[in-house]
Motif scaffolding. Structure first.
Motif, PDB file in Angstrom:
ATOM      1  N   SER A   1       4.762  -1.341   0.669  1.00 38.58           N
ATOM      2  CA  SER A   1       5.888  -2.166   0.244  1.00 38.58           C
ATOM      3  C   SER A   1       5.426  -3.615   0.105  1.00 38.58           C
ATOM      4  CB  SER A   1       7.022  -2.089   1.266  1.00 38.58           C
ATOM      5  OG  SER A   1       6.648  -2.763   2.457  1.00 38.58           O
ATOM      6  N   GLY A   2       6.267  -4.450  -0.511  1.00 38.61           N
ATOM      7  CA  GLY A   2       5.893  -5.846  -0.710  1.00 38.61           C
ATOM      8  C   GLY A   2       5.593  -6.569   0.582  1.00 38.61           C
ATOM      9  N   GLY A   3       6.457  -6.372   1.579  1.00 39.47           N
ATOM     10  CA  GLY A   3       6.242  -7.024   2.863  1.00 39.47           C
ATOM     11  C   GLY A   3       4.985  -6.528   3.563  1.00 39.47           C
ATOM     12  N   GLN A   4       4.720  -5.226   3.455  1.00 37.38           N
ATOM     13  CA  GLN A   4       3.498  -4.672   4.041  1.00 37.38           C
ATOM     14  C   GLN A   4       2.261  -5.190   3.310  1.00 37.38           C
ATOM     15  OE1 GLN A   4       4.573  -0.522   3.598  1.00 37.38           O
ATOM     16  NE2 GLN A   4       4.859  -0.280   5.817  1.00 37.38           N
ATOM     17  N   GLN A   5       2.356  -5.305   1.980  1.00 35.12           N
ATOM     18  CA  GLN A   5       1.226  -5.836   1.209  1.00 35.12           C
ATOM     19  C   GLN A   5       0.907  -7.267   1.633  1.00 35.12           C
ATOM     20  OE1 GLN A   5       1.341  -5.424  -3.076  1.00 35.12           O
ATOM     21  NE2 GLN A   5       2.176  -3.361  -2.975  1.00 35.12           N
ATOM     22  N   GLN A   6       1.945  -8.079   1.884  1.00 34.98           N
ATOM     23  CA  GLN A   6       1.684  -9.455   2.295  1.00 34.98           C
ATOM     24  C   GLN A   6       1.034  -9.491   3.671  1.00 34.98           C
ATOM     25  OE1 GLN A   6       0.921 -12.051   0.970  1.00 34.98           O
ATOM     26  NE2 GLN A   6       2.717 -13.338   0.571  1.00 34.98           N
ATOM     27  N   ARG A   7       1.474  -8.613   4.570  1.00 32.51           N
ATOM     28  CA  ARG A   7       0.818  -8.551   5.888  1.00 32.51           C
ATOM     29  C   ARG A   7      -0.608  -8.013   5.778  1.00 32.51           C
ATOM     30  NH1 ARG A   7       4.414  -5.167   9.448  1.00 32.51           N
ATOM     31  NH2 ARG A   7       5.627  -4.700   7.576  1.00 32.51           N
ATOM     32  N   LEU A   8      -0.858  -7.131   4.804  1.00 31.18           N
ATOM     33  CA  LEU A   8      -2.224  -6.672   4.551  1.00 31.18           C
ATOM     34  C   LEU A   8      -3.093  -7.843   4.089  1.00 31.18           C
ATOM     35  CD1 LEU A   8      -4.367  -4.455   4.261  1.00 31.18           C
ATOM     36  CD2 LEU A   8      -3.429  -3.949   1.980  1.00 31.18           C
ATOM     37  N   CYS A   9      -2.526  -8.713   3.256  1.00 33.43           N
ATOM     38  CA  CYS A   9      -3.272  -9.888   2.798  1.00 33.43           C
ATOM     39  C   CYS A   9      -3.562 -10.832   3.958  1.00 33.43           C
ATOM     40  CB  CYS A   9      -2.497 -10.612   1.699  1.00 33.43           C
ATOM     41  SG  CYS A   9      -2.374  -9.648   0.173  1.00 33.43           S
TER      42      CYS A   9
END
Length: 259
Positions: free
Chosen positions: A151-159
């Motif tokens: 998800s978008g929020g998970q992708q940002q935390r991955l970054c």
């Protein structure tokens, strides 16, 4: 790991155009500093100058000093790649590498720096970075799946996990929640509070409530008009900036009268 940054009379140019003028400030270690102000006032340009990221644009240069623990980041003997390794960046929109797995996304910066790392050390680094980004429990069973499937929020935390995997001392975040829903935004804000115990964090945000929630100090930037340079108007402890700022333009901005 966290470091103090001192900026002295910094002017940022793109060719002949003066984009940001005369910024002097100190950014405390183990704290969150928020940059606020209307669009086009130089917040993101100044943020990118801290790790020399703005230099990827042809003709960009600075006059003045940015010191990290006394070392001039623009010194003639300083490698900009080393600066960016020590000062990580998280961008406005999540940008995991779409063809890479979650695991390889975390390790991307480490491999880019040509660091040799064993499989077991890599596994430990992936887990510690994902735990640091508060993402491990959500992805530990699908580390070989593409990062773009999150998800978008998970992708940002991955970054964020990718940024902290290279062991930086400072984290810069350019509107990290602007593309996210309220629940994901809250998760990132909680994460920022957790991370400040180890890192110096600087965040650009257009969200006044977010700046009030997450930051220890707030800096207000403004611009006199189109074609004019952005300027730092004032900087103080966040509760002071939102209750009793010195400048009327700051009060007008934080109260929603313009911007």
């Amino acid at each position: 790991m966290s470091q103090r940054i001192d900026v002295k009379d910094l002017n940022i140019y793109y060719g002949d155009f003066l984009a940001v003028e005369g910024v002097t400030m100190s950014i405390d270690p183990r704290s969150v500093t928020a940059f606020i102000g209307p669009s086009g006032c130089g917040k993101s340009t100044f943020l990118r100058s801290i790790n020399r990221m703005h230099e990827v644009i042809p003709g960009a240069y600075v006059k003045g000093e940015i010191l990290m623990e006394g070392v001039d980041l623009y010194g003639s003997d300083v490698d900009p790649v080393a600066v960016r390794r020590n000062i990580g960046m998280v961008f406005q929109r999540p940008n995991p590498f779409p063809t890479m797995s979650i695991r390889d996304n975390v390790l991307a910066g480490v491999k880019l720096n040509n660091k040799k790392i064993s499989r077991s050390a890599a596994d430990e680094l992936v887990e510690s970075s994902l735990r640091g980004a508060n993402l491990w429990n959500e992805v530990k069973d699908r580390l070989d799946k593409p990062g773009s499937g999150l998800s978008g929020g998970q992708q940002q935390r991955l970054c964020i996990a990718r940024a902290i995997a290279v062991k930086p001392q400072v984290l810069l975040m350019d509107e990290p929640c602007s593309a996210l829903d309220p629940i994901s935004t809250l998760a990132i804000e909680d994460l920022i509070q957790d991370l400040k115990s180890e890192y110096t964090i600087v965040i650009v945000t257009h969200n006044m409530q977010q700046a009030a929630r997450v930051s220890d100090k707030t800096a207000f930037f403004n611009i006199a008009g189109t074609g004019k340079p952005g300027r730092l108007i004032e900087m103080d402890d966040t509760p002071v900036m939102f209750s009793t700022p010195r400048e009327k333009s700051t009060e007008d901005y934080v109260s929603g009268r313009f911007g």
